[in-house]
Each structure stands twice: as C-alpha cells, then as structure tokens.
Design an enzyme around this catalytic site. Structure first.
Site, short mmCIF file in Angstrom:
data_model
loop_
_atom_site.label_atom_id
_atom_site.label_comp_id
_atom_site.label_asym_id
_atom_site.label_seq_id
_atom_site.Cartn_x
_atom_site.Cartn_y
_atom_site.Cartn_z
N HIS A 1 -6.06 0.44 2.85
CA HIS A 1 -4.95 0.89 3.70
C HIS A 1 -4.77 2.41 3.64
CE1 HIS A 1 -3.01 -2.55 5.51
NE2 HIS A 1 -2.83 -3.18 4.36
N HIS B 1 -8.02 -4.12 -1.02
CA HIS B 1 -7.27 -4.20 0.23
C HIS B 1 -6.24 -3.06 0.33
CE1 HIS B 1 -5.28 -6.38 3.61
NE2 HIS B 1 -4.20 -5.77 3.12
N GLU B 2 -5.44 -2.91 -0.70
CA GLU B 2 -4.39 -1.87 -0.65
C GLU B 2 -5.02 -0.48 -0.61
OE1 GLU B 2 -1.90 -3.29 0.23
OE2 GLU B 2 -2.20 -5.27 -0.68
N GLU C 1 0.79 -1.22 0.00
CA GLU C 1 0.00 0.00 0.00
C GLU C 1 0.82 1.28 0.00
OE1 GLU C 1 0.42 -2.23 2.46
OE2 GLU C 1 0.29 -1.34 4.44
N ASN C 2 1.88 1.35 -0.79
CA ASN C 2 2.68 2.56 -0.80
C ASN C 2 1.79 3.73 -1.20
OD1 ASN C 2 5.13 1.21 -0.12
ND2 ASN C 2 5.12 0.37 -2.19
N GLU D 1 -3.74 -4.35 9.62
CA GLU D 1 -4.25 -5.39 8.71
C GLU D 1 -5.67 -5.85 9.05
OE1 GLU D 1 -2.95 -5.86 5.93
OE2 GLU D 1 -0.92 -5.05 6.24
N ASP E 1 9.39 -10.33 9.87
CA ASP E 1 9.27 -11.13 8.66
C ASP E 1 9.24 -12.63 8.97
OD1 ASP E 1 9.10 -9.13 6.73
OD2 ASP E 1 11.28 -8.90 6.64
N TYR F 1 -4.37 -10.37 10.15
CA TYR F 1 -5.33 -10.10 9.09
C TYR F 1 -6.72 -10.65 9.44
CZ TYR F 1 -1.41 -9.10 5.89
OH TYR F 1 -0.31 -8.57 5.27
N1 BES Z 1 1.05 -4.37 3.87
C1 BES Z 1 0.83 -5.66 3.36
C2 BES Z 1 2.07 -6.33 2.86
C3 BES Z 1 3.17 -6.49 3.90
C4 BES Z 1 2.88 -6.80 5.21
C5 BES Z 1 4.46 -6.33 3.52
C6 BES Z 1 3.90 -6.93 6.14
C7 BES Z 1 5.48 -6.46 4.45
C8 BES Z 1 5.20 -6.76 5.76
C9 BES Z 1 -0.22 -5.65 2.23
O1 BES Z 1 -1.25 -4.74 2.45
C10 BES Z 1 -0.87 -7.00 2.19
O2 BES Z 1 -1.39 -7.38 3.19
N2 BES Z 1 -0.85 -7.69 1.05
C11 BES Z 1 -1.48 -8.98 0.89
C12 BES Z 1 -2.76 -8.88 0.11
C13 BES Z 1 -4.01 -8.88 0.89
C14 BES Z 1 -5.23 -9.00 0.00
C15 BES Z 1 -4.10 -9.77 2.07
C16 BES Z 1 -0.55 -9.86 0.08
O3 BES Z 1 0.50 -9.39 -0.33
O4 BES Z 1 -0.87 -11.03 -0.13
ZN ZN Z 2 -2.52 -5.24 4.10
#
Ligand code: BES
Ligand code: ZN
Length: 589
Positions: free
Chosen positions: A290, A286-287, A262-263, A309, A366, A374
């Site tokens: 955010h 989703h993004e 979500e930049n 999340e 990570d 979520y």
């Molecule tokens: N912000 C997250 C991605 C993220 C989280 C990157 C933690 C690094 C550390 C992004 O909004 C996200 O949750 N993406 C999901 C998609 C979503 C529909 C659940 C993905 O990448 O799968």
């Molecule tokens: Zn997210």
C-alpha cells in the site's frame, strides 16, 4: 456547489485545506481526545467552507489571528455525519478549532488494561479508514485531498504515543504526563491519520524499520516480522523507490478490528499474525505494498476503492512470489479466491456490490466491505499483465506510480491512463464487464498448481470417504491446512468432527487462520467440544475477519444462535465500535 465524494461534505468550489496542526490530550478516564486542531488553507480565503465532523464537541472556531468564525452544524446525515458550515472572515489563512471528540467516536478504540498483553495499562488506537477521521478531527475528510500534519499528543506517563508520522521527540510536563511530538512531511489523505497510545516498547529490525509492541509481545513480534527489509527491497524493484522514509510496524492488542492497516510510516497489525512460524507475513507484504498503491496513488473516493486494494493484492502476490516462491503465492491466491466466492455467494448473482467500480451515495462503506475490490480487483490486474506480458506490464506499473504519486485518482482517470499507455487492452480483456459489471467474468485467469489440486481433490472426496493420511498431512503447511478445511463441507456429523479434531488436534492450533477455518466448521456443525474454544476466540479477538465467519456459522445452525447471542451480550462492550456494529448486524440484535 460541487460535491464529488458521496462520503464527504467537502465542496470543490470552496477553499481547500493543506495542513493540520494537532494538539491533543488523551483522557483515558473520559475516553475523549481534547484540545485543538489548526486547519491551514492552501490560500487565504473567505466565505463558505464545509468541514466534516461527527459528534465532535466544539468550543470555538477562530482564525489564526484571533477573529471569531461564525459556524453551525448545518446538516447531519447518517453516512456523511455532521456538515460543519463555517463563514470565513476575509483573508483567513487557518482555522483554529478548540474541541473534544464525542462519546461515540467510531475511529477510536479505547481498551481497558485486561484487553492488553500486559494487563496493567489502558490502550487507545484509531482506525480512520474509510470515513472515520472526522470523528477524531474536523477536516475535509475525503481521500481526494491531501494534508501534511504535525501533532503534539499528551498522554499519562509512562505511556507512549505513536502516529503515522515521523517522531519529533518527547518531553515530560512535570505532572505525570508526557508530550509526544510528530511531524508528517509527506502529504496524505485524512484516512491515513493514525494514533495509538499504550505501554509500548520498540525493537529495530533494519535500517528503516522497527516494530513497536507491548514489552510482553515485543520479542516474538520482532522475530515474526524480521524479514521486512527483504520485502521493502523487493517491493522497490517492482514499484520504484520507497518514499515514506520509514516502514515501522505496531502490534496492536487483539481487539484491533483488521488484520493490518497501512498507516504511512507505521503499519498497524493484529497480534493474531504472530503465529511463531512467519506464516502470516503476507499481511505485512500487503500493507507494505500500500505504500505505493493506496498511499502514493490513492483512490479518489470509496467508489474507486478497488484501485487501492486490487493493485495492492496483486503487488502483495508479486512480493510473496519473489521471497517465498510461486507455490506459496499460488496457494495464498486460491485461499483468497475461495474466500471471495463466499462473499459473492452471500451477495447473490448480479449484485451491484460485486462491480469493481461502485455507486455509494447514501451507503456506508463499512456496511458493504467485502473481498470484491481485493480479489476481483487483483484478478483484473492479472488479466492486464497476461494480455501485455510481464515486462511491458512492469514498466506500466512503474509509470503508473510515477505519474500519479501523491495524487488521488478516479477509476475513469485510471482507465484513461491505461488507454493511453496500453491502447486497446481494456477492450481486448473485456474490461467493462470487470469494472462495471457484476460477478466474476468468464475470462478470469485460473490459478493452476499441482499441490493445490491434490488438496482440493482430497477435500472433494470427503463425502465418499476420502480422508487425509497422517503421513501426508505431516508435511502440510498452515496454508495447505487452511485450503483443505475451506474445501470441506460446512456442516459435518459429530463423528466426523470428532475424528478430525482427535486426529489432527485442530482445536488446539495456535495459527488463527487454520484455527478459525476449523472452528467455523465446528460451530456450523454445533460440535460441542469445540464451542468453548469458539467462545474464547470471540472473547479475545476483535478481528472482523474471524468474528464474522464464526458468528455466521453459529447463526447457521438451529442449535447455536442463543449461544452466539449470549457471547455477544457478554463481550460486546470490549469490541471496537466497528466490530460491534458488524456483529450486531449478523445477529440481528
Ligand atoms: N486498508 C485495509 C483495511 C481497511 C479497508 C480498513 C477498508 C478499513 C476500510 C488493509 O490494507 C487490508 O486490506 N487489510 C486486510 C489484510 C489483507 C492481507 C487483505 C485485513 O485486515 O484483513
Ligand atoms: Zn489493503
């Protein structure tokens, strides 16, 4: 000393940054960014200041009026990285750091031309969330504090740079390079700093959105994401005005490790969303969500990540419900609840990482990434909604965002706000079990849908010989296929795999959600005819959501671990450092 974030050296007793000016040259040969960062302080300061860094190669640190700043790498920790300790001379307004990024900058994904759609130019992208901005820029790398920024990024022509910021024009240097300028007037946490460089073209989608992609993918991308303006309008109804001016999207090469990021002003998206049927636009929803929950109201530290999340998944569902109807939103909800269960089972009952609020001293976020913040987070938000009713809840959401916009909050600050606005509800819904207890509490609100139940019953009857009929599956959407496959046993006989594949052509699917769900079964069953396709996906795609289940499935069958290790050895160099690290953990290599 007052360190409040287990992932940052930032000390609240010290001066605070408020703005960054970046001037960086992108060197694709050396795979480094080189140049200078000017870190402006809120007020002129002197004395001790700790900044975050990791592997940065620093030439000099001076004040903006040219005085030398004594500094050292005072400590290095595995998780926090380098503590850059500065001794600011009297009245320091800004710190000028001349530096280059290190060889192993986790934020940076450097791709060779064959890893792009066009195959001719290299590509660079950053991924700063959760704690990687410090590998790109020295800063107070904690979401508790915000910065505005400007940037001038020099790249080899004809490549284009894009950032999580407003476009402020570009110019040629006269020697084969282009300088791209940016201005980010809205204050952001540093994990939302973002940069990508490649052979990019753009296509307008609406008054405040466009999509950037390589020319080869642009047209398909523009079609896939054409509904974004509707989504923005529906999100504004829920959450209040969109405060970031533009919502542009950038389609990345397949090595991008996430589905979406979500930049602000420029969401990064994996190309695996481009299914040709708009079936994966939930990631865009989703993004986009955010933009309110996460980017306007931000988690204070990664221990409060569920605030980002959980609320965003809830908001994503509301947007989907409004645009595509309840049935679509429900089936997405069930698919993701299933995926959560896989994570919960992997942690085991009572595990501390299944709490919404976590304690992460010494833990790399990570390494514990899961769907808990979520989906458990969203379920908790749904419970609040059910307890007070939709109308009162919607007013609460608007109030929440208005009260905390452009601020970062802790779980405690959220709970105090909730107690103030919705007194007694936290107790009533057994909030403490959700926030500070493990697993899924018993009062979870079940998603009920006749369509979902029919598919689940069919899958549950597999062992007794129940099989889907072609006349039924012809009408199945990709989501229904995904759900069906999720509910099948993880290991099937070769005959069963053959039947499924021959009857429904699963190995040939282009929708990655369906394809990977199937290939996970096929890999876990060591079903030979599908293994070349497994290899192809593991070679082409870097999205961790797909790499992890496929490699895990290969490791779960005694016949296939050598195959998994062989593929990894061959392709790991092309993975983003994050994907490489997470797969190496699974394969124990
Ligand atoms: N912000 C997250 C991605 C993220 C989280 C990157 C933690 C690094 C550390 C992004 O909004 C996200 O949750 N993406 C999901 C998609 C979503 C529909 C659940 C993905 O990448 O799968
Ligand atoms: Zn997210």
């Amino acid at each position: 000393m007052s360190r409040f974030d287990p992932h940052s050296w930032c000390d609240d007793a010290q001066p605070a940054q408020c703005h960054l000016d970046l001037e960086l040259e992108v060197d694709f040969e050396a795979r480094v960014l080189r140049g200078r960062a000017v870190i402006k302080l809120k007020v002129p300061s002197s004395g001790a200041l700790d900044l975050d860094g990791r592997g940065l190669v620093i030439d000099s640190m001076t004040t903006d009026d040219g005085r030398a700043i004594p500094w050292s790498v005072a400590e290095t920790e595995d998780v926090r990285g380098d503590r850059l300790h500065l001794d600011l001379p009297t009245g320091t307004k800004a710190i000028v750091v001349e530096y280059a990024t290190g060889a192993d900058a986790v934020a940076l994904g450097w791709l060779d031309p064959p890893q792009t759609a066009g195959g001719v130019h290299p590509f660079l992208f950053s991924q700063c969330q959760p704690i990687h901005a410090r590998t790109m820029v020295p800063c107070q790398d904690t979401p508790r504090h915000r910065v505005t920024y400007t940037a001038a990024i020099t790249v080899p022509s004809p490549l284009r740079a894009v950032m999580s910021a407003a476009d402020a024009g570009s110019g040629d240097t006269g020697d084969g390079r282009t300088i791209w300028r940016f201005d980010m007037p809205q204050a952001i946490p540093t994990y939302l700093l973002a940069l990508a460089v490649g052979n990019l073209a753009k296509s307008d989608l609406g008054p405040r959105s466009c999509v950037y992609a390589e020319p080869e993918t642009l047209e398909k991308a523009a079609w896939e994401f054409a509904e974004v303006e509707h989504m923005i309008a529906s999100a504004e109804k829920l959450f209040g005005p969109y405060e970031w001016d533009r919502f542009d999207m950038l389609v990345m090469p397949p090595a991008f490790p996430y589905g979406g990021m979500e930049n602000p002003r420029l969401t990064f998206l994996t190309p695996t969303l481009i299914a040709g049927d708009r079936s994966q636009v939930n990631v865009v929803a989703h993004e986009l969500a955010h933009s309110w929950t996460g980017n306007l109201v931000t988690n204070a530290t990664m221990e409060d990540f569920w605030l980002n999340e959980g609320f965003t998944v809830y908001a994503e569902r509301r947007i989907l419900e409004e645009i595509y109807g309840t049935e679509y939103a429900d089936i997405q909800g069930v698919i993701r609840r299933n995926a959560l269960q896989v994570n919960l089972d992997a942690f085991g009952p009572g595990h501390k990482y299944t709490h919404l609020r976590t304690k992460l001293e010494g833990v790399n976020p990570d390494d514990m990434y899961s769907l808990v913040p979520y989906e458990k987070g969203a379920q908790f938000v749904i419970l609040i909604e059910k307890a007070v009713g939709l109308e009162r809840f919607d007013a609460f959401l608007l109030d929440y965002i208005k009260t905390f916009h452009f601020q970062s909050i802790t779980t405690d600050e959220f709970l105090a706000f909730m107690e103030d606005r919705l007194p007694g509800v936290y107790e009533q819904i057994d909030g403490p079990s959700w926030v500070d207890g493990p697993d899924m509490p018993a009062n979870e609100h079940p998603i009920a849908s006749a369509r979902v139940d029919r598919i689940r019953d069919l899958a549950a009857g597999w062992a007794e010989g129940a099989r889907p009929e072609a006349a039924v599956t012809e009408t199945w959407s990709p989501e229904e296929w995904q759900l069906y496959l999720q509910d099948l046993p993880r290991k099937l006989s070769t005959e069963d795999c053959s039947w499924l594949d021959e009857t429904f052509g699963l190995t040939a699917r282009g929708n990655y959600e369906v394809l990977v769900e199937w290939l996970t079964i096929a890999a876990g069953s060591a079903f030979d005819p599908a293994l070349p396709r497994v290899r192809e996906v593991l070679t082409d795609v870097g999205r961790m959501k797909y790499l992890k289940p496929l490699y895990s499935a290969l490791m779960s069958n005694e016949a296939t671990p050598p195959f998994a290790r062989e593929i990894f050895a061959e392709v790991q160099e092309s993975y983003h450092p994050l994907s490489r690290g997470s797969v190496a953990g699974l394969l124990k290599v």
